[in-house]
Motif scaffolding. Structure first.
Motif, PDB file in Angstrom:
ATOM      1  N   TYR A  48      -4.534  -5.120   9.265  1.00  0.00           N
ATOM      2  CA  TYR A  48      -3.106  -4.805   9.260  1.00  0.00           C
ATOM      3  C   TYR A  48      -2.815  -3.664   8.289  1.00  0.00           C
ATOM      4  O   TYR A  48      -2.020  -2.755   8.594  1.00  0.00           O
ATOM      5  CB  TYR A  48      -2.312  -6.055   8.879  1.00  0.00           C
ATOM      6  CG  TYR A  48      -0.819  -5.872   8.943  1.00  0.00           C
ATOM      7  CD1 TYR A  48      -0.144  -5.913  10.159  1.00  0.00           C
ATOM      8  CD2 TYR A  48      -0.070  -5.670   7.777  1.00  0.00           C
ATOM      9  CE1 TYR A  48       1.231  -5.752  10.218  1.00  0.00           C
ATOM     10  CE2 TYR A  48       1.306  -5.507   7.832  1.00  0.00           C
ATOM     11  CZ  TYR A  48       1.946  -5.549   9.053  1.00  0.00           C
ATOM     12  OH  TYR A  48       3.308  -5.376   9.115  1.00  0.00           O
ATOM     13  N   ALA A  49      -3.457  -3.716   7.107  1.00  0.00           N
ATOM     14  CA  ALA A  49      -3.252  -2.655   6.122  1.00  0.00           C
ATOM     15  C   ALA A  49      -3.804  -1.318   6.611  1.00  0.00           C
ATOM     16  O   ALA A  49      -3.242  -0.254   6.301  1.00  0.00           O
ATOM     17  CB  ALA A  49      -3.908  -3.047   4.799  1.00  0.00           C
ATOM     18  N   LEU A  50      -4.876  -1.343   7.389  1.00  0.00           N
ATOM     19  CA  LEU A  50      -5.489  -0.104   7.877  1.00  0.00           C
ATOM     20  C   LEU A  50      -4.648   0.576   8.957  1.00  0.00           C
ATOM     21  O   LEU A  50      -4.550   1.808   8.987  1.00  0.00           O
ATOM     22  CB  LEU A  50      -6.895  -0.387   8.414  1.00  0.00           C
ATOM     23  CG  LEU A  50      -7.985  -0.670   7.375  1.00  0.00           C
ATOM     24  CD1 LEU A  50      -9.276  -1.074   8.058  1.00  0.00           C
ATOM     25  CD2 LEU A  50      -8.204   0.543   6.478  1.00  0.00           C
ATOM     26  N   ILE A  51      -4.050  -0.212   9.836  1.00  0.00           N
ATOM     27  CA  ILE A  51      -3.305   0.391  10.947  1.00  0.00           C
ATOM     28  C   ILE A  51      -1.829   0.609  10.617  1.00  0.00           C
ATOM     29  O   ILE A  51      -1.149   1.370  11.318  1.00  0.00           O
ATOM     30  CB  ILE A  51      -3.419  -0.460  12.229  1.00  0.00           C
ATOM     31  CG1 ILE A  51      -2.731  -1.819  12.046  1.00  0.00           C
ATOM     32  CG2 ILE A  51      -4.873  -0.644  12.628  1.00  0.00           C
ATOM     33  CD1 ILE A  51      -2.695  -2.658  13.307  1.00  0.00           C
ATOM     34  N   LEU A  52      -1.314  -0.022   9.565  1.00  0.00           N
ATOM     35  CA  LEU A  52       0.104   0.104   9.241  1.00  0.00           C
ATOM     36  C   LEU A  52       0.535   1.542   8.971  1.00  0.00           C
ATOM     37  O   LEU A  52       1.625   1.949   9.425  1.00  0.00           O
ATOM     38  CB  LEU A  52       0.440  -0.792   8.041  1.00  0.00           C
ATOM     39  CG  LEU A  52       1.914  -0.854   7.632  1.00  0.00           C
ATOM     40  CD1 LEU A  52       2.769  -1.377   8.789  1.00  0.00           C
ATOM     41  CD2 LEU A  52       2.093  -1.728   6.393  1.00  0.00           C
ATOM     42  N   PRO A  53      -0.243   2.360   8.252  1.00  0.00           N
ATOM     43  CA  PRO A  53       0.206   3.748   8.027  1.00  0.00           C
ATOM     44  C   PRO A  53       0.446   4.535   9.318  1.00  0.00           C
ATOM     45  O   PRO A  53       1.297   5.428   9.343  1.00  0.00           O
ATOM     46  CB  PRO A  53      -0.953   4.349   7.219  1.00  0.00           C
ATOM     47  CG  PRO A  53      -1.578   3.188   6.529  1.00  0.00           C
ATOM     48  CD  PRO A  53      -1.470   2.061   7.499  1.00  0.00           C
ATOM     49  N   PHE A  54      -0.277   4.222  10.392  1.00  0.00           N
ATOM     50  CA  PHE A  54      -0.064   4.923  11.655  1.00  0.00           C
ATOM     51  C   PHE A  54       1.341   4.668  12.208  1.00  0.00           C
ATOM     52  O   PHE A  54       1.895   5.506  12.917  1.00  0.00           O
ATOM     53  CB  PHE A  54      -1.108   4.479  12.688  1.00  0.00           C
ATOM     54  CG  PHE A  54      -2.493   4.952  12.388  1.00  0.00           C
ATOM     55  CD1 PHE A  54      -2.942   6.189  12.830  1.00  0.00           C
ATOM     56  CD2 PHE A  54      -3.364   4.153  11.658  1.00  0.00           C
ATOM     57  CE1 PHE A  54      -4.223   6.622  12.549  1.00  0.00           C
ATOM     58  CE2 PHE A  54      -4.643   4.578  11.376  1.00  0.00           C
ATOM     59  CZ  PHE A  54      -5.086   5.814  11.815  1.00  0.00           C
ATOM     60  N   GLY A  55       1.895   3.515  11.917  1.00  0.00           N
ATOM     61  CA  GLY A  55       3.228   3.195  12.413  1.00  0.00           C
ATOM     62  C   GLY A  55       4.345   3.641  11.492  1.00  0.00           C
ATOM     63  O   GLY A  55       5.506   3.676  11.902  1.00  0.00           O
ATOM     64  N   LEU A  56       4.019   3.987  10.237  1.00  0.00           N
ATOM     65  CA  LEU A  56       5.047   4.355   9.277  1.00  0.00           C
ATOM     66  C   LEU A  56       5.139   5.852   9.016  1.00  0.00           C
ATOM     67  O   LEU A  56       6.215   6.342   8.657  1.00  0.00           O
ATOM     68  CB  LEU A  56       4.791   3.632   7.941  1.00  0.00           C
ATOM     69  CG  LEU A  56       4.811   2.106   7.944  1.00  0.00           C
ATOM     70  CD1 LEU A  56       4.459   1.574   6.560  1.00  0.00           C
ATOM     71  CD2 LEU A  56       6.169   1.585   8.378  1.00  0.00           C
ATOM     72  N   ILE A  57       4.054   6.563   9.187  1.00  0.00           N
ATOM     73  CA  ILE A  57       4.002   7.939   8.716  1.00  0.00           C
ATOM     74  C   ILE A  57       4.943   8.874   9.468  1.00  0.00           C
ATOM     75  O   ILE A  57       5.506   9.805   8.887  1.00  0.00           O
ATOM     76  CB  ILE A  57       2.549   8.472   8.771  1.00  0.00           C
ATOM     77  CG1 ILE A  57       2.425   9.745   7.950  1.00  0.00           C
ATOM     78  CG2 ILE A  57       2.098   8.664  10.223  1.00  0.00           C
ATOM     79  CD1 ILE A  57       1.010  10.176   7.703  1.00  0.00           C
TER      80      ILE A  57
END
Length: 307
Positions: A223-232
């Motif tokens: 979850y921590a690894l893929i979360l930046p893709f949804g926020l950036i």
């Protein structure tokens, strides 16, 4: 165990970093922040990618993860609280047994008074160490040479201490120092010692299933690894702060649950079993009129993370 005053709210926050869990959490969160910062620099300034993800996907994953963590925390806290209840029961049974022996034994019978006081106190100390790395004979009170030799030959010293109390009770019945009816409540409390011992061993030797524990850790990391893709795309460099905040919340719950699921060790939030054992010893010796053995100062056991 970290000693604090929950009424001193701001002082508690100042001493927040004393906990090993918090120190480990800070390091992990900082590492995640650094990785996220590198990711943001590469995406925004170097390669200038346009990454678009539906935010509802991450909301759904966050809800699933939250449910798992709630169950994980409740399971770990149940183990911690059960351990506290068991040690509270040990305190009560030790006092009750000492009070019974005080009422049944003659005031001049210092030999039997010393015997029961020593063995009740030693059971608490032996149980404390038995639930860690094994009993240390030098921590037990007033052992004679025969007892030292006997305990060195035993694998399970708490059991041997209970057996000695049973034997002494039977000896008092045969010598008519106490009656057979008097021995019934004594045996009830000794049986309670055995029950507490077995329940503590069950908590110690039955950890949370490995597959369940590792599954939550992998879920949090993914979850921590893929979360930046949804926020950036929406937040830009503010993604670094949001990523660290969410990771701090999720991994913090997991680390706290991991620490308290085995409540008998020397972690910062484990039960103060050393202090409780000292309290039992002081109470028992005082009840049986052996005042010179009562420690005037309350000694707190130093708790630290065991690597």
């Amino acid at each position: 165990m970290v000693i604090y005053d929950n009424k001193q709210w701001f002082n508690t926050l100042v001493n927040f970093s004393r906990s090993y869990v918090i120190q480990q959490l800070f390091r992990s969160t900082l590492m995640v922040g650094i990785v996220t910062a590198i990711f943001c620099v590469l995406v925004i300034d170097v390669f200038q990618f346009e990454i678009r993800f539906q935010s509802s996907l991450f909301s759904l994953l966050g809800i699933v993860l939250s449910i798992l963590l709630v169950f994980r925390t409740n399971t770990a806290y149940d183990r911690w609280w059960e351990g506290r209840r068991l040690w509270g029961g040990l305190v009560n049974n030790s006092r009750d047994l000492a009070l019974m022996m005080h009422s049944m034994l003659d005031r001049g019978n210092m030999e039997d008074r010393n015997y029961f006081a020593k063995h009740i106190a030693n059971f608490a100390v032996a149980l404390k160490e038995h639930l860690r790395n094994g009993v240390k004979l030098e921590e037990l009170y007033h052992l004679d040479e025969r007892e030292i030799v006997m305990y060195k030959q035993r694998q399970h010293i708490p059991n041997q201490i209970i057996a000695s109390l049973y034997e002494r009770t039977q000896h008092l019945c045969r010598s008519e120092a106490i009656t057979g009816f008097d021995s019934i409540p004594i045996r009830t409390h000794l049986q309670a010692f055995t029950d507490i011992l077995g329940a503590c061993e069950r908590i110690k030797r039955t950890p949370i299933p490995f597959s369940y524990s590792i599954y939550i850790k992998i879920f949090i990391m993914l979850y921590a690894l893929i979360l930046p893709f949804g926020l950036i795309e929406e937040f830009g460099y503010f993604t670094i702060f949001l990523e660290m905040l969410l990771f701090y919340a999720f991994i913090g719950i997991e680390l706290m649950a991991e620490e308290i699921e085995d409540p008998f060790g020397l972690d910062c939030n484990d039960l103060p079993t050393g202090t409780i054992a000292t309290t039992i010893k002081n109470n028992v010796y005082e009840i049986l009129c052996l005042y010179k053995e009562v420690e005037k100062e309350k000694v707190r056991e130093l708790y630290e993370k065991v690597f």
